[in-house]
Design a protein around this motif. Structure first.
Motif, PDB file in Angstrom:
ATOM      1  N   HIS A 110       0.831  -1.210   0.000  1.00 61.10           N
ATOM      2  CA  HIS A 110       0.000   0.000   0.000  1.00 61.10           C
ATOM      3  C   HIS A 110       0.867   1.262   0.000  1.00 61.10           C
ATOM      4  O   HIS A 110       0.629   2.203  -0.758  1.00 61.10           O
ATOM      5  CB  HIS A 110      -0.965  -0.017   1.201  1.00 61.10           C
ATOM      6  CG  HIS A 110      -2.003   1.060   1.144  1.00 61.10           C
ATOM      7  ND1 HIS A 110      -2.171   1.986   2.142  1.00 61.10           N
ATOM      8  CD2 HIS A 110      -2.923   1.371   0.198  1.00 61.10           C
ATOM      9  CE1 HIS A 110      -3.155   2.813   1.802  1.00 61.10           C
ATOM     10  NE2 HIS A 110      -3.630   2.460   0.643  1.00 61.10           N
ATOM     11  N   HIS A 145       1.239   3.990  -3.337  1.00 61.51           N
ATOM     12  CA  HIS A 145       1.026   5.437  -3.240  1.00 61.51           C
ATOM     13  C   HIS A 145       2.324   6.204  -3.470  1.00 61.51           C
ATOM     14  O   HIS A 145       2.325   7.246  -4.128  1.00 61.51           O
ATOM     15  CB  HIS A 145       0.441   5.794  -1.869  1.00 61.51           C
ATOM     16  CG  HIS A 145      -1.035   5.532  -1.757  1.00 61.51           C
ATOM     17  ND1 HIS A 145      -1.977   6.349  -2.334  1.00 61.51           N
ATOM     18  CD2 HIS A 145      -1.736   4.548  -1.142  1.00 61.51           C
ATOM     19  CE1 HIS A 145      -3.197   5.885  -2.078  1.00 61.51           C
ATOM     20  NE2 HIS A 145      -3.066   4.787  -1.349  1.00 61.51           N
ATOM     21  N   MET A 156      -7.726   0.225  -7.502  1.00 62.53           N
ATOM     22  CA  MET A 156      -6.861  -0.442  -6.519  1.00 62.53           C
ATOM     23  C   MET A 156      -7.562  -0.539  -5.164  1.00 62.53           C
ATOM     24  O   MET A 156      -7.540  -1.588  -4.519  1.00 62.53           O
ATOM     25  CB  MET A 156      -5.539   0.319  -6.389  1.00 62.53           C
ATOM     26  CG  MET A 156      -4.426  -0.509  -5.802  1.00 62.53           C
ATOM     27  SD  MET A 156      -4.549  -0.784  -4.035  1.00 62.53           S
ATOM     28  CE  MET A 156      -4.019   0.793  -3.418  1.00 62.53           C
ATOM     29  N   HIS A 157      -8.224   0.541  -4.751  1.00 66.01           N
ATOM     30  CA  HIS A 157      -8.904   0.484  -3.449  1.00 66.01           C
ATOM     31  C   HIS A 157     -10.159  -0.392  -3.508  1.00 66.01           C
ATOM     32  O   HIS A 157     -10.518  -1.023  -2.525  1.00 66.01           O
ATOM     33  CB  HIS A 157      -9.172   1.902  -2.935  1.00 66.01           C
ATOM     34  CG  HIS A 157      -7.900   2.605  -2.552  1.00 66.01           C
ATOM     35  ND1 HIS A 157      -7.180   3.355  -3.448  1.00 66.01           N
ATOM     36  CD2 HIS A 157      -7.185   2.602  -1.393  1.00 66.01           C
ATOM     37  CE1 HIS A 157      -6.077   3.802  -2.852  1.00 66.01           C
ATOM     38  NE2 HIS A 157      -6.059   3.356  -1.612  1.00 66.01           N
ATOM     39  N   PHE A 200     -10.748   3.343   7.923  1.00 62.47           N
ATOM     40  CA  PHE A 200     -10.334   3.290   6.513  1.00 62.47           C
ATOM     41  C   PHE A 200     -11.415   2.653   5.648  1.00 62.47           C
ATOM     42  O   PHE A 200     -11.722   3.116   4.556  1.00 62.47           O
ATOM     43  CB  PHE A 200      -9.036   2.476   6.411  1.00 62.47           C
ATOM     44  CG  PHE A 200      -8.480   2.312   5.020  1.00 62.47           C
ATOM     45  CD1 PHE A 200      -7.534   3.205   4.529  1.00 62.47           C
ATOM     46  CD2 PHE A 200      -8.867   1.246   4.206  1.00 62.47           C
ATOM     47  CE1 PHE A 200      -6.993   3.042   3.256  1.00 62.47           C
ATOM     48  CE2 PHE A 200      -8.339   1.075   2.934  1.00 62.47           C
ATOM     49  CZ  PHE A 200      -7.396   1.976   2.463  1.00 62.47           C
ATOM     50  N   TYR A 212      -1.491  12.381   2.905  1.00 62.93           N
ATOM     51  CA  TYR A 212      -2.679  12.564   3.740  1.00 62.93           C
ATOM     52  C   TYR A 212      -2.360  13.653   4.757  1.00 62.93           C
ATOM     53  O   TYR A 212      -3.091  14.585   4.976  1.00 62.93           O
ATOM     54  CB  TYR A 212      -3.041  11.337   4.577  1.00 62.93           C
ATOM     55  CG  TYR A 212      -3.306  10.016   3.912  1.00 62.93           C
ATOM     56  CD1 TYR A 212      -4.046   9.914   2.737  1.00 62.93           C
ATOM     57  CD2 TYR A 212      -2.869   8.853   4.537  1.00 62.93           C
ATOM     58  CE1 TYR A 212      -4.323   8.658   2.208  1.00 62.93           C
ATOM     59  CE2 TYR A 212      -3.151   7.608   4.011  1.00 62.93           C
ATOM     60  CZ  TYR A 212      -3.873   7.513   2.846  1.00 62.93           C
ATOM     61  OH  TYR A 212      -4.147   6.282   2.350  1.00 62.93           O
TER      62      TYR A 212
HETATM   63 CU   LIG Z   1      -4.646   3.872  -0.335  1.00 61.72          CU
END
Ligand SMILES: [Cu+2]
Length: 330
Positions: free
Chosen positions: A23, A27, A79-80, A232, A323
């Motif tokens: 993950h 990103h 992807m998510h 999440f 984030y």
């Molecule tokens: Cu992600």
């Protein structure tokens, strides 16, 4: 009803070094790919290891401007969606209740399960007092009722309005969602982390210490840990529902994504199948479900390769935590 905590096997799978790195790296590679500081040598290394985004398809250009017409936003959504699919399949195997999602973004003072964790003060010794104060103020703002009322409500209304969705490609929608409401929802619902994982951009922390693999490291503000946090899945469920709203608004019955990048496909993995994310982790965590793939992932070579890529990205100082404002460039 209390907030959904996933079964321990699934938490362990998500918190495993392999899943964290996949993950994190997915990103990190996407956000670093067009950064002028990323050298050709490191890019070639990443290509050689099979971790390059297909057709150099990433969301940001060299000036950190969002690209809306290259389908990379589809990669984000796809992807998510695969991550959700994988956890859903595991829950099914365990005969556990399926994931629940936010149907709309929880209001301040609304459901007690989604009460906001309080803001905290940043005290990063590698940053100036002024930067720490600015980061603290920004976090307070993202967590405020006014931010919900003035910003989140506006975004949510925009992204759920069929007339707007009909004017956007799916890729544009994905990139816009990621960089606006999604990143800020991560920080709005973040709790103060057990600590800050030092960025591999720092010369003395190129390798991620295994202590950050503990299940207690579930900080929503870091791609290495966010998916370990129960919020999440609520948040990404809402993001995922935008795909279906987009399809309805555009009268698309079958979505044909160009952006279906989920990171390197290890040997024996099928593109489009959820095991493309975590087949080997799944075998470790779930036991008894081995399919006997002879892929080299089982001996941890894939982990060592991902660690090597993280080190290389760190050496170019291009790992961006997007984030959290922490360690943003400049
Ligand atoms: Cu992600």
């Amino acid at each position: 009803m209390a907030i959904r905590v996933l079964p321990s096997q699934i938490i362990e799978m998500l918190a495993s070094r392999r899943h964290r790195l996949r993950h994190f790296l997915w990103h990190a590679v996407r956000s670093a790919w067009n950064n002028p500081q990323l050298t050709d040598e490191v890019k070639a290394f990443i290509r050689d290891k099979g971790w390059d985004p297909p057709n150099d398809r990433v969301p940001l250009d060299a000036k950190i401007k969002l690209i809306l017409d290259n389908h990379s936003g589809e990669d984000f959504l796809y992807m998510h969606r695969q991550m959700i699919k994988e956890v859903s399949e595991l829950l099914d195997q365990l005969e556990e209740q399926s994931l629940t999602f936010w149907r709309s973004i929880p209001k301040p003072g609304g459901h007690p399960d989604f009460a906001l964790p309080p803001a905290w003060s940043y005290d990063d010794p590698s940053e100036s007092a002024a930067t720490n104060a600015a980061m603290t103020a920004r976090l307070q703002r993202v967590k405020s009722d006014a931010y919900f009322r003035d910003t989140i409500v506006t975004w949510e209304a925009f992204y759920t309005n069929p007339a707007n969705l009909a004017q956007l490609s799916l890729g544009a929608l994905g990139n816009l969602l990621e960089m606006t409401i999604h990143n800020n929802l991560h920080m709005r619902w973040a709790s103060v982390p057990i600590g800050y994982m030092p960025s591999p951009n720092f010369d003395d922390t190129r390798d991620i210490d295994p202590k950050w693999d503990a299940t207690s490291y579930d900080y929503l503000g870091d791609t290495n840990s966010s998916h370990v946090n129960p919020i999440f899945w609520y948040l990404h469920g809402w993001v995922d529902s935008c795909i279906d709203r987009w399809a309805a608004a555009n009268r698309v019955s079958e979505i044909a994504c160009i952006g279906t990048w989920t990171g390197k496909l290890e040997e024996g993995w099928t593109h489009g199948a959820p095991e493309a994310l975590t087949a080997s982790v799944r075998r470790e965590a779930m036991g008894g479900h081995a399919h006997g793939h002879a892929g080299h992932e089982q001996d941890g070579e894939d982990i060592r390769e991902m660690e090597a890529i993280v080190r290389k990205l760190g050496s170019c100082k291009v790992i961006r935590n997007f984030y959290d404002v922490l360690r943003d460039p400049k």
